[in-house]
Scaffold this motif. Structure first.
Motif, PDB file in Angstrom:
ATOM      1  N   ASP A  31       0.724  -1.065  -0.080  1.00  0.00           N
ATOM      2  CA  ASP A  31      -0.202   0.087   0.046  1.00  0.00           C
ATOM      3  C   ASP A  31       0.696   1.254  -0.070  1.00  0.00           C
ATOM      4  O   ASP A  31       0.286   2.142   0.183  1.00  0.00           O
ATOM      5  CB  ASP A  31      -0.843   0.068   1.310  1.00  0.00           C
ATOM      6  CG  ASP A  31      -1.945  -1.336   1.039  1.00  0.00           C
ATOM      7  OD1 ASP A  31      -2.030  -1.764   0.075  1.00  0.00           O
ATOM      8  OD2 ASP A  31      -2.339  -1.472   2.452  1.00  0.00           O
ATOM      9  N   SER A  33       2.323   4.033  -1.647  1.00  0.00           N
ATOM     10  CA  SER A  33       1.883   4.483  -2.909  1.00  0.00           C
ATOM     11  C   SER A  33       3.379   4.675  -3.939  1.00  0.00           C
ATOM     12  O   SER A  33       3.195   4.275  -5.177  1.00  0.00           O
ATOM     13  CB  SER A  33       1.353   5.874  -2.631  1.00  0.00           C
ATOM     14  OG  SER A  33       0.225   5.729  -2.383  1.00  0.00           O
ATOM     15  N   ARG A  36       4.361   1.267  -5.149  1.00  0.00           N
ATOM     16  CA  ARG A  36       3.170   0.888  -6.085  1.00  0.00           C
ATOM     17  C   ARG A  36       2.969   1.388  -7.527  1.00  0.00           C
ATOM     18  O   ARG A  36       2.937   0.800  -8.580  1.00  0.00           O
ATOM     19  CB  ARG A  36       1.681   1.103  -5.263  1.00  0.00           C
ATOM     20  CG  ARG A  36       0.806   0.207  -5.757  1.00  0.00           C
ATOM     21  CD  ARG A  36      -0.495   0.721  -4.952  1.00  0.00           C
ATOM     22  NE  ARG A  36      -1.892  -0.085  -5.228  1.00  0.00           N
ATOM     23  CZ  ARG A  36      -2.164  -1.183  -4.783  1.00  0.00           C
ATOM     24  NH1 ARG A  36      -1.531  -1.612  -3.480  1.00  0.00           N
ATOM     25  NH2 ARG A  36      -3.287  -1.706  -5.195  1.00  0.00           N
ATOM     26  N   LEU A  92      -4.872  -0.055 -10.357  1.00  0.00           N
ATOM     27  CA  LEU A  92      -4.207  -0.625  -9.298  1.00  0.00           C
ATOM     28  C   LEU A  92      -2.871   0.279  -8.677  1.00  0.00           C
ATOM     29  O   LEU A  92      -2.331  -0.142  -7.605  1.00  0.00           O
ATOM     30  CB  LEU A  92      -3.853  -1.854  -9.777  1.00  0.00           C
ATOM     31  CG  LEU A  92      -5.036  -2.711  -9.764  1.00  0.00           C
ATOM     32  CD1 LEU A  92      -4.507  -4.292 -10.594  1.00  0.00           C
ATOM     33  CD2 LEU A  92      -5.583  -3.270  -8.589  1.00  0.00           C
ATOM     34  N   SER A  93      -2.766   1.513  -9.310  1.00  0.00           N
ATOM     35  CA  SER A  93      -1.389   2.194  -8.806  1.00  0.00           C
ATOM     36  C   SER A  93      -1.550   2.944  -7.536  1.00  0.00           C
ATOM     37  O   SER A  93      -0.668   3.400  -6.989  1.00  0.00           O
ATOM     38  CB  SER A  93      -0.843   3.020  -9.875  1.00  0.00           C
ATOM     39  OG  SER A  93      -1.888   4.038 -10.277  1.00  0.00           O
ATOM     40  N   ARG A  94      -2.985   3.179  -7.266  1.00  0.00           N
ATOM     41  CA  ARG A  94      -3.554   3.766  -6.082  1.00  0.00           C
ATOM     42  C   ARG A  94      -4.226   2.730  -5.448  1.00  0.00           C
ATOM     43  O   ARG A  94      -4.787   1.703  -5.852  1.00  0.00           O
ATOM     44  CB  ARG A  94      -4.047   4.815  -6.572  1.00  0.00           C
ATOM     45  CG  ARG A  94      -3.653   5.950  -7.233  1.00  0.00           C
ATOM     46  CD  ARG A  94      -4.439   7.092  -7.735  1.00  0.00           C
ATOM     47  NE  ARG A  94      -4.750   8.023  -6.572  1.00  0.00           N
ATOM     48  CZ  ARG A  94      -5.619   9.212  -6.578  1.00  0.00           C
ATOM     49  NH1 ARG A  94      -6.164   9.451  -7.779  1.00  0.00           N
ATOM     50  NH2 ARG A  94      -5.863   9.723  -5.430  1.00  0.00           N
ATOM     51  N   HIS A  95      -4.599   3.215  -4.167  1.00  0.00           N
ATOM     52  CA  HIS A  95      -5.226   2.214  -2.976  1.00  0.00           C
ATOM     53  C   HIS A  95      -5.685   3.278  -1.760  1.00  0.00           C
ATOM     54  O   HIS A  95      -5.103   4.158  -1.415  1.00  0.00           O
ATOM     55  CB  HIS A  95      -4.230   1.279  -2.497  1.00  0.00           C
ATOM     56  CG  HIS A  95      -4.580   0.379  -1.378  1.00  0.00           C
ATOM     57  ND1 HIS A  95      -4.810   0.540  -0.091  1.00  0.00           N
ATOM     58  CD2 HIS A  95      -5.476  -0.806  -1.522  1.00  0.00           C
ATOM     59  CE1 HIS A  95      -5.521  -0.285   0.617  1.00  0.00           C
ATOM     60  NE2 HIS A  95      -5.840  -1.204  -0.347  1.00  0.00           N
ATOM     61  N   TYR A 261      -8.845  -6.085  -3.632  1.00  0.00           N
ATOM     62  CA  TYR A 261      -7.617  -5.261  -4.156  1.00  0.00           C
ATOM     63  C   TYR A 261      -8.228  -4.179  -5.164  1.00  0.00           C
ATOM     64  O   TYR A 261      -7.646  -2.888  -5.367  1.00  0.00           O
ATOM     65  CB  TYR A 261      -6.711  -6.223  -4.904  1.00  0.00           C
ATOM     66  CG  TYR A 261      -6.193  -6.966  -3.713  1.00  0.00           C
ATOM     67  CD1 TYR A 261      -5.257  -6.645  -2.506  1.00  0.00           C
ATOM     68  CD2 TYR A 261      -6.313  -8.714  -3.958  1.00  0.00           C
ATOM     69  CE1 TYR A 261      -5.026  -7.481  -1.644  1.00  0.00           C
ATOM     70  CE2 TYR A 261      -5.919  -9.445  -2.872  1.00  0.00           C
ATOM     71  CZ  TYR A 261      -5.105  -8.805  -1.843  1.00  0.00           C
ATOM     72  OH  TYR A 261      -4.687  -9.931  -0.704  1.00  0.00           O
ATOM     73  N   SER A 265      -8.574   0.310  -4.897  1.00  0.00           N
ATOM     74  CA  SER A 265      -7.940   0.991  -6.049  1.00  0.00           C
ATOM     75  C   SER A 265      -8.758   1.774  -6.442  1.00  0.00           C
ATOM     76  O   SER A 265      -8.609   3.125  -6.893  1.00  0.00           O
ATOM     77  CB  SER A 265      -7.104   0.062  -6.886  1.00  0.00           C
ATOM     78  OG  SER A 265      -6.141  -0.531  -5.998  1.00  0.00           O
ATOM     79  N   VAL A 425       0.502  -6.414  -5.869  1.00  0.00           N
ATOM     80  CA  VAL A 425      -0.749  -5.566  -5.241  1.00  0.00           C
ATOM     81  C   VAL A 425      -1.570  -6.613  -4.447  1.00  0.00           C
ATOM     82  O   VAL A 425      -2.335  -5.938  -3.622  1.00  0.00           O
ATOM     83  CB  VAL A 425      -1.277  -4.665  -5.925  1.00  0.00           C
ATOM     84  CG1 VAL A 425      -0.135  -3.618  -6.569  1.00  0.00           C
ATOM     85  CG2 VAL A 425      -1.887  -5.406  -7.242  1.00  0.00           C
TER      86      VAL A 425
END
Length: 656
Positions: A31, A33, A36, A92-95, A261, A265, A425
């Motif tokens: 998580d 960033s 990720r 998926l690059s963010r969460h 997941y 995101s 991820v």
């Protein structure tokens, strides 16, 4: 200056990726960033590198030839899939984790006390399924709730059962607009009554809320812009892929990646979507949009888009606040996913779709296009991977004109980068072959639904996913299986023809023969696994969260200690005990008490038995199994367990 060996140059990108994955990534939280984003950028870069190589070096010369048709059509399908994957990588690059936000609200303002109407939508589910959900809804620790069972089956016995349970039973004269229409009818009754609730919680008939479902979900409505709160769907029984491959306790259900997941995101981008059950929606938002939309058989996703048109956000609370029943049968499993696909295509055509002239945010349009691209590319590509090698074996068509060193230099790093990012991820959820099997088994029906939905979006009936019922024997889904038997046979025959025909295999394939051979052998493994999934194993009790516990068993004046492995309201599985068929016995379970049982199956030291409980005991059992905090099922991959489960499954199938 020394020159590196050719083999080392070819392997260099893959060695670099594996080195980073093994020596660097384990030290970072998934998580975090910056890391990720960096890993996502790497996956995107290697994907684009691979596509550039494919389009510049591996395609046949344009023309009216079979080579050109095979080469360019496969590339078109593959390229669209890669582009869809890149969109997913960006998402998926963010969460986002909203649990601290909920904790802060509850600590400062206390638990919300707003009135909530809990809707349990049902059509043909049996009482054993509905009973769990009703008990769970009654157990919710929210003081101001009313539970409504919306019965589109219009069943007198259910009306009586609801009166006995103390919940309100509602029917309507027809089944117009399916589930959305059922909910809208109930909303109309509440509106007519003059005292509408502040919020409406929606549960499918087979989804049991945990005690804190309403309390924690309602906390996020402190923000007036929030129109809907969605929580995950976790399952207490294995889906057909897990169960029929024998990997229920070592491989998560197929939806776990999306809920654990992808949804967090999407929420980070402001693009979380309603998934129907286990959601709570603001009454005033429903009033503003005119109740649940009915232009799609996936009314839940369309609800999110419609709320967005009116300025309301859908947010996601990634906490296991309910648990439900996954489709037990393969046909039902495929039907459910084909319906989701069809519904998404209907949304594409709707006024809340990506090409609408309505004032929809660009990111909301992207959200719908990303979802549509998933259905339109993933499953056709999986079919193409099986079908296109056959064009070589039977007609000599070169689909990918590449040498093995080039495959290693371009494709392998792309594949590794993709797997590294997705497994980083998702904590190792993507397993080759098994992941392909889960996509291939429904690929034909889903592809057909995607095309049908695009071309003819209207006039499709809502297909209910059947759940529950007796599943005590082996069932071979021949209708589904025969297409994979045919593909397996065609692949084997084509491979044999190619291997004995030196002219075809050596002269036509040239230096790329290793590529087509590896591709074909891999397909045979995937097809074999898919056929295995089509052989449905017996099911009795399947509470995957449960760990074995010691219980006392007695019959007459004899007593034994046994291990309780599985239990639900109707059946139990005991290990370390051997009793003849039809033996009646008593057993005692902590928190439930003593009840009677009769042996229905006895194999070695394992006994499966039907059980008979009082109504109070059934309620206590449901509360113990389904309403407490924690996620049911299997949340992580264990490769050793998967290997052992698959081996047992193959051996058992061979013996049969």
């Amino acid at each position: 200056m020394p020159v590196l060996p050719e083999w080392l140059v070819v392997l260099a990108p893959s060695i670099m990726l594996v080195g980073v994955a093994v020596s660097v990534l384990p030290f970072f939280c998934r998580d975090f960033s910056p890391v990720r984003i960096i890993v996502a950028i790497a996956a995107i870069a290697f994907s684009l590198r691979y596509l550039f190589w494919r389009v510049t070096e591996t395609l046949a010369d344009p023309g009216w030839t079979l080579d050109a048709f095979a080469s360019w059509s496969f590339f078109a399908i593959e390229a669209s899939t890669v582009v869809s994957s890149i969109s997913a990588f960006i998402l998926l690059s963010r969460h986002r984790n909203r649990s601290p936000e909920v904790d802060a609200v509850l600590a400062s303002s206390g638990a919300p006390t707003d009135e909530v109407a809990v809707f349990i939508a049902t059509y043909n589910e049996e009482w054993a399924v509905l009973e769990r959900t009703i008990i769970g809804a009654l157990t919710c620790d929210h003081p101001n709730k009313t539970i409504y069972v919306l019965d589109d089956g219009r069943r007198d016995w259910l009306a009586a059962a609801c009166r006995k349970a103390g919940v309100i039973h509602i029917t309507r004269p027809d089944n117009r607009d399916s589930k959305a229409g059922n909910i809208n009818h109930a909303l109309g009754l509440l509106r007519t009554g003059g005292h509408p609730p502040a919020f409406v919680a929606v549960l499918d008939a087979d989804f049991v809320p945990h005690r804190d479902f309403l309390r924690r979900g309602l906390a996020l409505f402190a923000d007036e812009k929030v129109g809907l709160v969605q929580t995950p769907q976790h399952f207490f029984n294995p889906d057909p892929i897990q169960h029929n491959l024998g990997i229920s306790r070592s491989y998560p259900d197929e939806q776990r990646f999306f809920f654990d997941y992808m949804q967090p995101s999407r929420d980070a981008w402001g693009l979380a979507v309603c998934c129907g059950t286990s959601s709570i929606v603001r009454w005033t938002a429903l009033e503003e949009i005119g109740d649940f939309p009915t232009a799609s058989v996936t009314e839940d996703y369309l609800l999110t888009s419609t709320l967005a048109l009116h300025g309301y956000a859908t947010v996601y609370l990634n906490e296991p606040l309910s648990e439900g029943l996954a489709p037990e049968g393969l046909k039902e499993y495929i039907t459910q996913r084909a319906r989701w696909c069809l519904g998404l295509m209907q949304i594409v055509h709707s006024r809340a779709g990506p090409f609408s002239r309505e004032k929809l945010r660009w990111r909301d349009r992207w959200s719908i296009l990303d979802s549509a691209a998933y259905w339109l590319t993933t499953f056709p590509f999986r079919l193409a991977c099986i079908l296109f090698p056959l064009l070589y074996w039977y007609f000599g068509a070169i689909v990918v004109d590449a040498k093995m060193p080039d495959i290693i230099y371009y494709f392998v790093p792309y594949y590794l980068a993709t797997m590294i990012f997705l497994n980083f991820v998702s904590v190792g959820m993507f397993v080759p072959v098994v992941n392909d099997i889960s996509q291939l088994v429904g690929a034909w029906d889903i592809t057909r639904a995607a095309v049908t939905g695009l071309v003819r979006p209207r006039g499709h009936a809502f297909k209910v996913t059947m759940k529950g019922g007796a599943r005590g024997g082996i069932v071979v889904q021949w209708t589904i299986m025969r297409r994979f038997i045919l593909l397996f046979a065609l692949t084997v025959i084509g491979l044999l023809i190619g291997l004995v025909s030196n002219e075809l295999f050596d002269a036509r394939a040239g230096e790329g023969k290793a590529v087509i051979l590896f591709w074909t052998l891999y397909n045979l493994f995937v097809l074999a696994g898919t056929m295995l999934v089509c052989v449905e194993l017996p099911r009795t009790s399947s509470i995957l969260r449960m760990r074995p516990e010691r219980v006392l068993v007695s019959a007459g004046d004899r007593e034994w200690n046994a291990w309780l492995e599985d239990i639900h309201q109707e059946a139990v599985r005991l290990r370390g005990l051997s009793l003849p068929l039809d033996t009646e016995f008593q057993m005692s379970v902590a928190g439930v008490g003593q009840f009677g049982a009769r042996v229905r199956q006895s194999l070695g030291a394992t006994v499966e038995a039907d059980i008979s409980m009082t109504a109070d005991q059934r309620e206590l059992l449901v509360e113990r199994l389904h309403t407490k905090s924690g996620a049911p099922g299997t949340g992580a991959v264990t490769l050793a367990g998967m290997g052992a489960g698959l081996l047992r499954r193959v051996i058992a199938g061979t013996i049969r």
